[in-house]
Design a protein around this motif. Structure first.
Motif, short mmCIF file in Angstrom:
data_model
loop_
_atom_site.label_atom_id
_atom_site.label_comp_id
_atom_site.label_asym_id
_atom_site.label_seq_id
_atom_site.Cartn_x
_atom_site.Cartn_y
_atom_site.Cartn_z
N ASP A 86 -46.35 -49.55 -36.41
CA ASP A 86 -45.66 -49.78 -35.68
C ASP A 86 -44.93 -49.57 -34.78
N ASP A 87 -45.62 -49.23 -34.26
CA ASP A 87 -46.53 -48.56 -32.02
C ASP A 87 -47.35 -49.17 -31.86
N ASN A 113 -44.63 -54.59 -30.47
CA ASN A 113 -43.80 -54.65 -30.40
C ASN A 113 -42.88 -55.73 -29.30
N TRP A 125 -45.20 -45.95 -27.78
CA TRP A 125 -43.78 -45.66 -29.00
C TRP A 125 -42.62 -47.48 -28.46
N GLY A 126 -41.19 -47.54 -29.25
CA GLY A 126 -41.28 -48.91 -29.07
C GLY A 126 -40.74 -48.71 -28.71
N ASN A 127 -39.97 -47.86 -27.75
CA ASN A 127 -38.15 -48.15 -26.92
C ASN A 127 -39.07 -49.14 -25.66
N ASN A 128 -38.35 -50.07 -25.20
CA ASN A 128 -38.41 -51.29 -24.48
C ASN A 128 -37.71 -50.65 -22.83
N ASP A 147 -38.07 -53.11 -29.98
CA ASP A 147 -38.87 -52.19 -30.78
C ASP A 147 -38.50 -53.04 -32.17
N ASN A 149 -41.32 -54.14 -36.08
CA ASN A 149 -42.30 -53.17 -36.55
C ASN A 149 -42.56 -53.96 -37.72
N TYR A 174 -37.02 -55.53 -36.96
CA TYR A 174 -37.31 -54.28 -36.29
C TYR A 174 -37.18 -53.29 -37.08
N HIS A 213 -32.61 -48.33 -29.56
CA HIS A 213 -33.67 -48.35 -29.26
C HIS A 213 -33.97 -49.91 -29.63
N THR A 214 -33.02 -50.31 -29.90
CA THR A 214 -33.09 -52.25 -30.69
C THR A 214 -32.16 -52.60 -29.75
#
Length: 277
Positions: A86-87, A113, A125-128, A147, A149, A174, A213-214
């Protein structure tokens, strides 16, 4: 002091006391070669401890002809991600050495990501974030940072092609807790041996699950030091349309040299040095 020089120039350094450090920055419009700066003459007996030269290009983005490179069957499918699927990230060989900003690399780190990095750092992490961002990560190139996946669907593939390297994100959904996997994204990054980059967007779809986060994809590039960057988009208002492309090309070179003055108190008259580009 900031200077713009076409061919050559003369720098006059003001008086300094002992052991002070200073820096001068030279900016050149040069599309091809890195400018070379040398000190050829000092008019006093001042003690210069060292002269160190640095140079890196900034980038400009221009619309390019959309020409999708299909590696859906020939490219290497990334199935095992470092960290998690995922990340996570995957380190791939470029097949050549390339300078992107101040980093020369023969490998690239592909993130799940929608971005790649040059160097050793990776977002965990996935947060941009909007470019430029606060977190320190080595040179980031983000064709569509959000974010995603890949473990939920789609593919990420890469292929070395001689003097270029292609990374394709194919129908990647996502990260979502709602189970909505219908909105997917297909885009591509091409890294060329001359340091130019091409971003291509085949199909981008906003996430409809109201996740913070998306909500705002980030597109652009930033040097490892964070001093130079190019923000193409943050949020959907500036995201390029489907079936379009942009080429990011090194343009102005920001060059600087550090001169450490040590050993004595300099005279009250200026210290002169001649530089040539």
């Amino acid at each position: 002091t900031g200077l713009s020089l076409a061919d050559s120039g003369h720098l006059s350094l003001p008086p300094y006391t002992a052991n002070m450090e200073c820096m001068w920055t030279l900016t050149c419009s040069d599309m091809v070669s890195i400018p070379q700066v040398t000190f050829s003459e000092f008019s006093t007996e001042a003690n210069f401890d060292f002269v160190e030269f640095h140079s890196m290009p900034n980038y400009a983005a221009l619309p390019a002809t959309y020409s999708w490179i299909d590696i859906s069957t020939t490219g290497t499918l990334i199935e095992e991600w470092e960290g998690n699927s995922d990340d996570g990230y995957f380190v791939a060989e470029l097949g050549f050495s390339v300078a992107v900003y101040d980093v020369v690399e023969s490998t690239v780190t592909i993130g799940t990501n929608g971005y790649v990095t040059f160097g050793t750092e990776h977002f965990a992490w996935g947060n941009n974030q909007e470019i430029p961002f606060v977190s320190y990560v080595d040179g980031v190139v983000a064709p569509f940072w959000i974010d995603l996946n890949p473990s939920l669907g789609g593919e990420v593939r890469y292929q070395a092609m001689g003097d270029s390297f292609v990374v394709s994100y194919l129908s990647v959904p996502y990260f979502t807790d709602s189970g909505n996997l219908e909105n997917t994204n297909t885009f591509q990054l091409i890294i060329n041996i001359d340091g130019s980059l091409v971003m291509q967007w085949q199909s981008l779809m906003p996430d409809t699950t109201d996740q913070d986060h998306t909500a705002n994809p980030s597109i652009g590039i930033e040097s490892g030091s964070g001093d130079l960057y190019l923000n193409i988009a943050y949020g959907w208002d500036d995201v390029p349309e489907d079936l379009t492309a942009m080429e990011l090309t090194p343009t102005d070179y920001s060059s600087s040299w550090d001169v450490r003055l040590t050993g004595q108190t300099l005279p009250t008259t200026p210290v002169d040095a001649t530089s040539s580009v």
